[in-house]
Enzyme design. Sequence first.
Site, PDB file in Angstrom:
ATOM      1  N   GLU A  47      34.638 -18.268  12.847  1.00  0.00           N
ATOM      2  CA  GLU A  47      35.393 -17.597  13.903  1.00  0.00           C
ATOM      3  C   GLU A  47      36.780 -17.292  13.333  1.00  0.00           C
ATOM      4  O   GLU A  47      37.557 -18.203  13.060  1.00  0.00           O
ATOM      5  CB  GLU A  47      35.487 -18.519  15.115  1.00  0.00           C
ATOM      6  CG  GLU A  47      35.909 -17.844  16.391  1.00  0.00           C
ATOM      7  CD  GLU A  47      35.882 -18.805  17.570  1.00  0.00           C
ATOM      8  OE1 GLU A  47      36.821 -18.745  18.390  1.00  0.00           O
ATOM      9  OE2 GLU A  47      34.945 -19.623  17.670  1.00  0.00           O
ATOM     10  N   ASP A  58      45.175 -19.705  23.938  1.00  0.00           N
ATOM     11  CA  ASP A  58      45.452 -20.629  22.842  1.00  0.00           C
ATOM     12  C   ASP A  58      46.575 -21.595  23.175  1.00  0.00           C
ATOM     13  O   ASP A  58      47.608 -21.215  23.730  1.00  0.00           O
ATOM     14  CB  ASP A  58      45.823 -19.849  21.571  1.00  0.00           C
ATOM     15  CG  ASP A  58      44.657 -19.039  21.039  1.00  0.00           C
ATOM     16  OD1 ASP A  58      43.524 -19.551  21.128  1.00  0.00           O
ATOM     17  OD2 ASP A  58      44.864 -17.926  20.556  1.00  0.00           O
TER      18      ASP A  58
END
Length: 270
Positions: A47, A58
């Site tokens: 990824e 995030d």
Amino acid sequence: MATKRMKAVTGGDKPLFIPFITAGDPSSAATIDIALTLQKAGASILELGIPYSDPLADGPTIQAASKRALKHGMSLEKALKLVPQMRERGLTIPVIIFTYVNPLMQYGEKRIVEEAANYGIDGFIVPDLPYEESGDFAELCNQFNLSLVLLVAPTSKERIVKIAERSQGFLYCVSSLGVTGARAQFDPRVYEFLQTVRKASTIPTAVGFGISTPEQASKMRQHSDGVVVGSALVSKIGELEQRLLDENKRSEALLEIERLVSSLAESEDQ
């Protein structure tokens, strides 16, 4: 419809181990070497995160990695071009691009999908692209034989079924609400959620957001087909930044990364 590379990986019995790294952290050359190290350590799929100034999903660790990469001049276009360089060096596992709607739209959906197909990229994860708005991009990916991997969080069973039907390659299960980041423990209700998703999905399920130890990876594997590990790995890369930037010391830093990732990947078979 998954790509041939995705089919080759997800079609077997081996549990999925999917590490996340940020492109350009701490440099382009280091990113390529890290990718190859992850493959050697047992990664099923890579990824590859695109550094972004406003990464809504995030946590602090990956935000810091984005800042480091942006500081060194990484961009979406440069990140995509890293993948053919990885392929030339021997990377054979699928590569999934992790990006957000805003840079995707600015770059151009058709342009990024065409380039991804040409560069040996296998698909996309777009965490802020809602299921209700994902149909057109999913169809575009389909046209170029790429996978759009969708995220599913604890929600109604009806919605879980719809997301599972549209996701391609694998289904990304969010282990907890909120942003990414290592966690000491998980809400026990997550295991019931994972079982519900697994029953609804005809493709493999992988759990992410917060997995940072071999014990957690092993536990999650009991309720899914694999795990995604991001913050723990990105944190290690941050610790090793100076050695990764030094060509004379990079190999020893890569060994440390390999040991960490091997411990997490090997827990899958326990």
